[in-house]
Design a protein around this motif. Structure first.
Motif, PDB file in Angstrom:
ATOM      1  N   ASN A   1       0.840  -1.204   0.000  1.00 58.57           N
ATOM      2  CA  ASN A   1       0.000   0.000   0.000  1.00 58.57           C
ATOM      3  C   ASN A   1       0.872   1.249   0.000  1.00 58.57           C
ATOM      4  O   ASN A   1       1.972   1.247   0.573  1.00 58.57           O
ATOM      5  CB  ASN A   1      -0.905   0.018   1.226  1.00 58.57           C
ATOM      6  N   ALA A   2       0.363   2.304  -0.636  1.00 62.68           N
ATOM      7  CA  ALA A   2       1.081   3.585  -0.669  1.00 62.68           C
ATOM      8  C   ALA A   2       0.201   4.655  -0.044  1.00 62.68           C
ATOM      9  O   ALA A   2      -0.973   4.785  -0.409  1.00 62.68           O
ATOM     10  CB  ALA A   2       1.418   3.967  -2.107  1.00 62.68           C
ATOM     11  N   THR A   3       0.770   5.395   0.893  1.00 58.95           N
ATOM     12  CA  THR A   3       0.033   6.477   1.545  1.00 58.95           C
ATOM     13  C   THR A   3       0.749   7.799   1.329  1.00 58.95           C
ATOM     14  O   THR A   3       1.955   7.911   1.575  1.00 58.95           O
ATOM     15  CB  THR A   3      -0.110   6.224   3.055  1.00 58.95           C
TER      16      THR A   3
ATOM     17  N   ARG B   1      -9.301   1.251  -5.906  1.00 63.12           N
ATOM     18  CA  ARG B   1      -8.205   0.998  -4.947  1.00 63.12           C
ATOM     19  C   ARG B   1      -7.778   2.276  -4.217  1.00 63.12           C
ATOM     20  O   ARG B   1      -6.809   2.254  -3.456  1.00 63.12           O
ATOM     21  CB  ARG B   1      -7.014   0.409  -5.694  1.00 63.12           C
ATOM     22  N   LEU B   2      -8.487   3.361  -4.423  1.00 63.99           N
ATOM     23  CA  LEU B   2      -8.149   4.629  -3.782  1.00 63.99           C
ATOM     24  C   LEU B   2      -9.039   4.877  -2.579  1.00 63.99           C
ATOM     25  O   LEU B   2     -10.246   4.635  -2.622  1.00 63.99           O
ATOM     26  CB  LEU B   2      -8.329   5.791  -4.771  1.00 63.99           C
TER      27      LEU B   2
ATOM     28  N   ILE C   1      -3.359   4.247  -1.741  1.00 63.89           N
ATOM     29  CA  ILE C   1      -3.511   3.363  -2.894  1.00 63.89           C
ATOM     30  C   ILE C   1      -3.225   1.954  -2.388  1.00 63.89           C
ATOM     31  O   ILE C   1      -2.115   1.666  -1.932  1.00 63.89           O
ATOM     32  CB  ILE C   1      -2.535   3.720  -4.030  1.00 63.89           C
ATOM     33  N   THR C   2      -4.209   1.092  -2.463  1.00 65.56           N
ATOM     34  CA  THR C   2      -4.022  -0.273  -1.973  1.00 65.56           C
ATOM     35  C   THR C   2      -3.530  -1.190  -3.086  1.00 65.56           C
ATOM     36  O   THR C   2      -3.777  -0.952  -4.267  1.00 65.56           O
ATOM     37  CB  THR C   2      -5.325  -0.836  -1.399  1.00 65.56           C
ATOM     38  N   ALA C   3      -2.823  -2.231  -2.687  1.00 62.92           N
ATOM     39  CA  ALA C   3      -2.338  -3.250  -3.627  1.00 62.92           C
ATOM     40  C   ALA C   3      -1.728  -2.604  -4.864  1.00 62.92           C
ATOM     41  O   ALA C   3      -2.178  -2.831  -5.999  1.00 62.92           O
ATOM     42  CB  ALA C   3      -3.477  -4.189  -4.012  1.00 62.92           C
ATOM     43  N   SER C   4      -0.705  -1.813  -4.648  1.00 61.52           N
ATOM     44  CA  SER C   4      -0.134  -1.007  -5.740  1.00 61.52           C
ATOM     45  C   SER C   4       0.414  -1.880  -6.864  1.00 61.52           C
ATOM     46  O   SER C   4       0.814  -3.034  -6.660  1.00 61.52           O
ATOM     47  CB  SER C   4       0.957  -0.094  -5.199  1.00 61.52           C
ATOM     48  N   ARG C   5       0.431  -1.285  -8.047  1.00 63.79           N
ATOM     49  CA  ARG C   5       0.922  -1.937  -9.251  1.00 63.79           C
ATOM     50  C   ARG C   5       2.025  -1.081  -9.872  1.00 63.79           C
ATOM     51  O   ARG C   5       2.075   0.116  -9.631  1.00 63.79           O
ATOM     52  CB  ARG C   5      -0.215  -2.108 -10.257  1.00 63.79           C
ATOM     53  N   ALA C   6       2.858  -1.673 -10.694  1.00 62.31           N
ATOM     54  CA  ALA C   6       3.908  -0.903 -11.362  1.00 62.31           C
ATOM     55  C   ALA C   6       3.311   0.262 -12.145  1.00 62.31           C
ATOM     56  O   ALA C   6       3.909   1.342 -12.244  1.00 62.31           O
ATOM     57  CB  ALA C   6       4.712  -1.813 -12.280  1.00 62.31           C
ATOM     58  N   ALA C   7       2.106   0.065 -12.688  1.00 64.65           N
ATOM     59  CA  ALA C   7       1.447   1.110 -13.470  1.00 64.65           C
ATOM     60  C   ALA C   7       1.010   2.302 -12.622  1.00 64.65           C
ATOM     61  O   ALA C   7       0.640   3.350 -13.171  1.00 64.65           O
ATOM     62  CB  ALA C   7       0.235   0.539 -14.196  1.00 64.65           C
ATOM     63  N   ASP C   8       1.051   2.168 -11.294  1.00 63.16           N
ATOM     64  CA  ASP C   8       0.717   3.295 -10.412  1.00 63.16           C
ATOM     65  C   ASP C   8       1.887   4.264 -10.276  1.00 63.16           C
ATOM     66  O   ASP C   8       1.732   5.324  -9.668  1.00 63.16           O
ATOM     67  CB  ASP C   8       0.320   2.786  -9.018  1.00 63.16           C
ATOM     68  N   THR C   9       3.045   3.903 -10.816  1.00 60.77           N
ATOM     69  CA  THR C   9       4.202   4.791 -10.776  1.00 60.77           C
ATOM     70  C   THR C   9       3.856   6.105 -11.469  1.00 60.77           C
ATOM     71  O   THR C   9       3.512   6.132 -12.653  1.00 60.77           O
ATOM     72  CB  THR C   9       5.410   4.138 -11.473  1.00 60.77           C
TER      73      THR C   9
ATOM     74  N   ARG D   1       6.196  11.853  -5.501  1.00 58.15           N
ATOM     75  CA  ARG D   1       6.615  10.967  -6.600  1.00 58.15           C
ATOM     76  C   ARG D   1       6.608   9.536  -6.098  1.00 58.15           C
ATOM     77  O   ARG D   1       7.390   9.192  -5.213  1.00 58.15           O
ATOM     78  CB  ARG D   1       8.012  11.353  -7.104  1.00 58.15           C
ATOM     79  N   LEU D   2       5.735   8.712  -6.660  1.00 58.40           N
ATOM     80  CA  LEU D   2       5.594   7.317  -6.251  1.00 58.40           C
ATOM     81  C   LEU D   2       6.249   6.421  -7.286  1.00 58.40           C
ATOM     82  O   LEU D   2       5.982   6.537  -8.482  1.00 58.40           O
ATOM     83  CB  LEU D   2       4.114   6.957  -6.117  1.00 58.40           C
ATOM     84  N   PHE D   3       7.088   5.510  -6.794  1.00 60.87           N
ATOM     85  CA  PHE D   3       7.717   4.525  -7.671  1.00 60.87           C
ATOM     86  C   PHE D   3       7.377   3.151  -7.141  1.00 60.87           C
ATOM     87  O   PHE D   3       7.708   2.824  -5.988  1.00 60.87           O
ATOM     88  CB  PHE D   3       9.236   4.736  -7.714  1.00 60.87           C
ATOM     89  N   VAL D   4       6.701   2.348  -7.956  1.00 55.20           N
ATOM     90  CA  VAL D   4       6.310   1.002  -7.570  1.00 55.20           C
ATOM     91  C   VAL D   4       7.165   0.005  -8.334  1.00 55.20           C
ATOM     92  O   VAL D   4       7.126  -0.049  -9.567  1.00 55.20           O
ATOM     93  CB  VAL D   4       4.820   0.748  -7.862  1.00 55.20           C
TER      94      VAL D   4
END
Lengths: 113, 111
Positions: free
Chosen positions: B18-20, B60-61, B76-84, B106-109
């Motif tokens: 997850n990303a917060t 997922r938001l 953002i729950t269960a993050s994916r590479a595409a959420d970068t 800046r989010l990097f998954v």
């Protein structure tokens, strides 16, 4: 339906020159906003036009001006370009006054040499 | 000037985590919005929360708003590479005529 379109996509100018950036909003949208985004920072508000009148202005010098046409398209003009004007210029439209959801174009990347 | 300030400035996580992201603002608001930007191009509206709402979900938001602390969070729950991407909060400062954005997270998954 077409989204917000901006032209040109890329532009190279030299210091002291003048530039005009263009934006066509989504059909039916009456409000257009302009933003400047320097690499690594958030978009900085420049202007908002609604029904062809300026309704909001950010903290930018008078070298920056804009207008909205009867078909709701808009132009952003920058005079006497400085190196610091190099940025991504974003246009956004909204159906009404805005404040709830902005629809952005892909931007014009301006480089001032 | 920027009304919203995001925290952290950058975040790197593994896919599935997850990303917060947090946003603080300075003045009273009617609503707060979150946007996403891929590769320095146009921003995309994700979700809006009104000042009388405390929590809102969209897929997922999950967004929360605490008007007493003048802060919001985007999960953002269960993050994916595409959420970068870069994520920005934004508030309306002028009765619909001045939407101000924060500096962004800046989010990097990592896959």
């Amino acid at each position: 339906d077409a989204g917000v379109t901006q032209s040109p996509t890329h532009l190279i100018k030299t210091r002291g020159q003048h530039v005009t950036l263009r934006c066509s909003p989504i059909s039916g949208h009456k409000s257009v906003s302009w933003y400047q985004q320097v690499l690594g920072q958030g978009p900085q508000f420049i202007f908002q036009y609604y029904e062809k009148e300026e309704r909001g202005r950010g903290n930018f010098p008078d070298r920056f001006s804009a207008r909205q046409f009867p078909n709701y398209s808009s132009e952003l003009n920058v005079n006497a370009l400085l190196l610091g004007d190099s940025a991504l210029y974003l246009c956004a439209s909204s159906p009404d006054r805005g404040g709830e959801k902005l629809f952005f174009g892909s931007g014009t990347q301006l480089s001032v040499l | 000037s920027q009304q919203g300030e995001e925290d952290p400035q950058a975040l790197s996580i593994q896919e599935g985590e997850n990303a917060t992201m947090n946003c603080s603002y300075k003045t009273s608001i009617n609503n707060l919005q979150w946007y996403r930007q891929n590769s320095g191009r146009g921003l995309v509206h994700l979700i809006l929360i009104r000042s009388n709402e405390r929590e809102k979900h969209s897929g997922r938001l999950r967004v929360t708003l605490d008007t007493s602390k003048k802060s919001s969070s985007l999960l953002i729950t269960a993050s994916r590479a595409a959420d970068t991407a870069s994520y920005f909060c934004a508030t309306d400062m002028g009765g619909g005529f001045k939407t101000i954005f924060g500096a962004g997270t800046r989010l990097f998954v990592k896959a």
